[in-house]
Design a protein around this motif. Structure first.
Motif, mmCIF file in Angstrom:
data_model
loop_
_atom_site.group_PDB
_atom_site.id
_atom_site.type_symbol
_atom_site.label_atom_id
_atom_site.label_comp_id
_atom_site.label_asym_id
_atom_site.label_seq_id
_atom_site.Cartn_x
_atom_site.Cartn_y
_atom_site.Cartn_z
ATOM 1 N N GLN A 1 0.825 -1.209 0.000
ATOM 2 C CA GLN A 1 0.000 0.000 0.000
ATOM 3 C C GLN A 1 0.857 1.257 0.000
ATOM 4 O O GLN A 1 0.532 2.245 -0.654
ATOM 5 N N MET B 1 3.974 1.645 -1.225
ATOM 6 C CA MET B 1 4.591 1.871 -2.538
ATOM 7 C C MET B 1 3.544 2.360 -3.533
ATOM 8 O O MET B 1 3.806 3.256 -4.344
ATOM 9 N N ASP B 2 2.348 1.781 -3.450
ATOM 10 C CA ASP B 2 1.262 2.191 -4.341
ATOM 11 C C ASP B 2 0.873 3.654 -4.077
ATOM 12 O O ASP B 2 0.667 4.435 -5.012
ATOM 13 N N HIS B 3 0.819 4.019 -2.806
ATOM 14 C CA HIS B 3 0.478 5.392 -2.430
ATOM 15 C C HIS B 3 1.513 6.377 -2.980
ATOM 16 O O HIS B 3 1.151 7.392 -3.591
ATOM 17 N N ALA C 1 3.750 5.992 -5.425
ATOM 18 C CA ALA C 1 3.753 6.060 -6.887
ATOM 19 C C ALA C 1 2.542 6.842 -7.381
ATOM 20 O O ALA C 1 2.635 7.613 -8.337
ATOM 21 N N CYS D 1 9.101 5.377 -7.467
ATOM 22 C CA CYS D 1 9.491 4.234 -6.642
ATOM 23 C C CYS D 1 8.953 2.957 -7.249
ATOM 24 O O CYS D 1 8.029 2.972 -8.055
ATOM 25 N N HIS E 1 6.706 -0.022 -7.428
ATOM 26 C CA HIS E 1 5.367 -0.184 -6.852
ATOM 27 C C HIS E 1 4.675 -1.364 -7.510
ATOM 28 O O HIS E 1 4.913 -1.695 -8.665
ATOM 29 N N VAL F 1 6.106 -6.111 -9.611
ATOM 30 C CA VAL F 1 6.351 -4.700 -9.369
ATOM 31 C C VAL F 1 6.792 -4.043 -10.680
ATOM 32 O O VAL F 1 7.480 -4.679 -11.489
#
Lengths: 317, 317
Positions: A66, A68-70, A72, A78, A80, A101
């Motif tokens: 979450q 990394m997703d946030h 990106a 980063c 993600h 990823v």
């Protein structure tokens, strides 16, 4: 060699059926990384990295995904994860939890110059702004409590004078937690932003990777970890031009407050202590059956001693 | 020239303060697109496109943003918005609703070959898989009901025999809705995937753009719009190699069912009708004060007549 788990084409074809990233074209193991198995995976729709988590606590993986997703999603470059067709980020490959990823361009830089530090300063400042709206929580697995219990395990197995230094520094940090650190801003930080976790395309950061120590902690702790690695050379000599370039870029997007300036010398020591302690544990208590690179704890002891004598300023003049 | 609203550096600096994408480095207007103002924006962290929505219904924008974000999150290459630090996707610039979007590499291809169609087929199949888990709803603004009311407006302003064709085709499609189309799979589709809305890097799709007609409709409708544009040349001659390449790639990830094969000839007509009708409205009732490219309706009338005589198969042999 850090590819622990051998992955075959059949595993990947089965995996890719759960994603919308196209068909397998090629794949190759990556001999980098310490605690995970990583493969480059090329498909008809793009280039990806498949990570099999060999040692990470599985219950903590959704938090990292979450985060990394946030980041990106906010434009912070980063690694993600790609969402599966069922909406989740985690798969299972050869019995291991796994994530597909987005693959970043670029490579890490062993000897960064001021221009690399300038780019990194801008990215870290934006990361520290973007996490303000990230609400999931995650404890620091390498907190001061962990360091204190590590020190107990190390009592008797390391030189007595070194252990005394460790104990003294822990006591200092425990006092600082209630005083110097009491009003410091906290958020989810990367907490492991060493040179090998930042990719560059030319002198521009193309992405941050390896968020598996990310946790809620002081923003200043993130900065201290970075300063210890990026602004000190391999002989632990301070390189002011590097740190100046980093902070000049950082402050354009986020200005450290008075409490952070005051706590800086102590926080540099906290960051050195954290890695000295974990490397001592890795060196004295290697986990059986593992092919890992044991990293030398000594540089962080020397860094800690240097900071105790004379720490550089947060904001170079 | 389609840059409607002039944006200055000050506007961009104000805007970027709400994002985590770094500082403004350069920007330039893009003379492409019909209904929006677009600027390339370079910052210290990356390359973006700023879109100011000049004509899109503002209440529908969150749907489009969520869709692009969903697809990109699943690995489907497409333009997708950057989240603001407050979590939203929409900003306001010079009074217009605006979005900052990841800038894609590549360019659209005017005369696509089979290799382009092959890559597109794989991407569209994955898009049609990835939307299965996308739950927001959006009506088709150019539905058969809209076309029927367009025909009423056009009665008397276009040639009588052409209007009779239009009315006859609408009646045919109304019958097909309750019969041929009754069991077709539906989902959110792009609904405007013309050649200028697909970017290629070499012969590989680097991204889909312009999702502002996306709506819940038949997956087959998306395929018919694509076939009409990608598999017919500018003289409306069918190019079987193009369509064969597209479908060969498409069916590797998603197999059309029996109902879709049966409905295909009628759906090709529906797709031709939709753009014939909207272009007739644009040509006969241009909106005042707008600098737009009026596109010729005639090719879609010819395509419709061709399909009524002899439509190509969904799955080429």
């Amino acid at each position: 060699m850090s590819v622990y788990t051998r992955v075959e084409a059949d595993d990947l074809c089965t995996l890719l059926a759960d994603y919308a990233v196209g068909e397998l074209e090629d794949f190759t193991g990556i001999s980098a990384g310490i605690t995970n198995t990583n493969y480059f995976v090329g498909t008809s729709l793009g280039r990806w990295v498949l990570t099999l988590f060999e040692q990470v606590d599985e219950t903590e993986l959704p938090f990292f995904m979450q985060l990394m997703d946030h980041l990106a999603g906010h434009g912070v470059p980063c690694a993600h994860p790609v969402a599966r067709n069922d909406g989740g980020f985690l798969s299972r490959v050869r019995g291991r939890p796994a994530a597909l990823v987005y693959r970043l361009n670029g490579a890490s830089v062993e000897s960064p110059g001021p221009e690399h530090c300038r780019s990194l300063g801008g990215v870290v400042a934006e990361m520290h702004r973007a996490v303000a709206s990230f609400t999931p929580v995650q404890r620091n697995a390498r907190s001061l409590d962990w360091i204190a219990s590590a020190a107990e395990r190390l009592d008797g197995v390391m030189a007595a004078d070194e252990h005394a230094l460790l104990a003294d520094e822990i006591a200092f940090q425990q006092r600082a937690t209630d005083t110097l650190y009491a009003d410091l801003p906290t958020a989810v930080v990367h907490a492991d932003l060493f040179r090998d976790n930042v990719l560059f395309d030319q002198a521009r950061v193309s992405g941050l990777i390896d968020f598996y120590y990310a946790c809620r902690d002081y923003l200043l702790f993130d900065l201290a970890i970075i300063c210890n690695d990026w602004a000190f050379d391999d002989a632990e000599h301070y390189c002011p031009a590097q740190w100046q370039a980093f902070m000049n870029a950082y402050v354009r997007r986020r200005t450290p407050d008075e409490a952070e300036r005051a706590a800086w010398p102590a926080m540099l020591r906290a960051a050195a202590l954290r890695f000295w302690a974990s490397r001592l544990i890795d060196a004295h208590f290697p986990m059986s059956g593992e092919v890992v690179h044991i990293k030398d704890p000594a540089p962080f002891k020397r860094l800690l001693l240097a900071h105790r004598a004379d720490a550089p300023a947060l904001m170079p003049q």
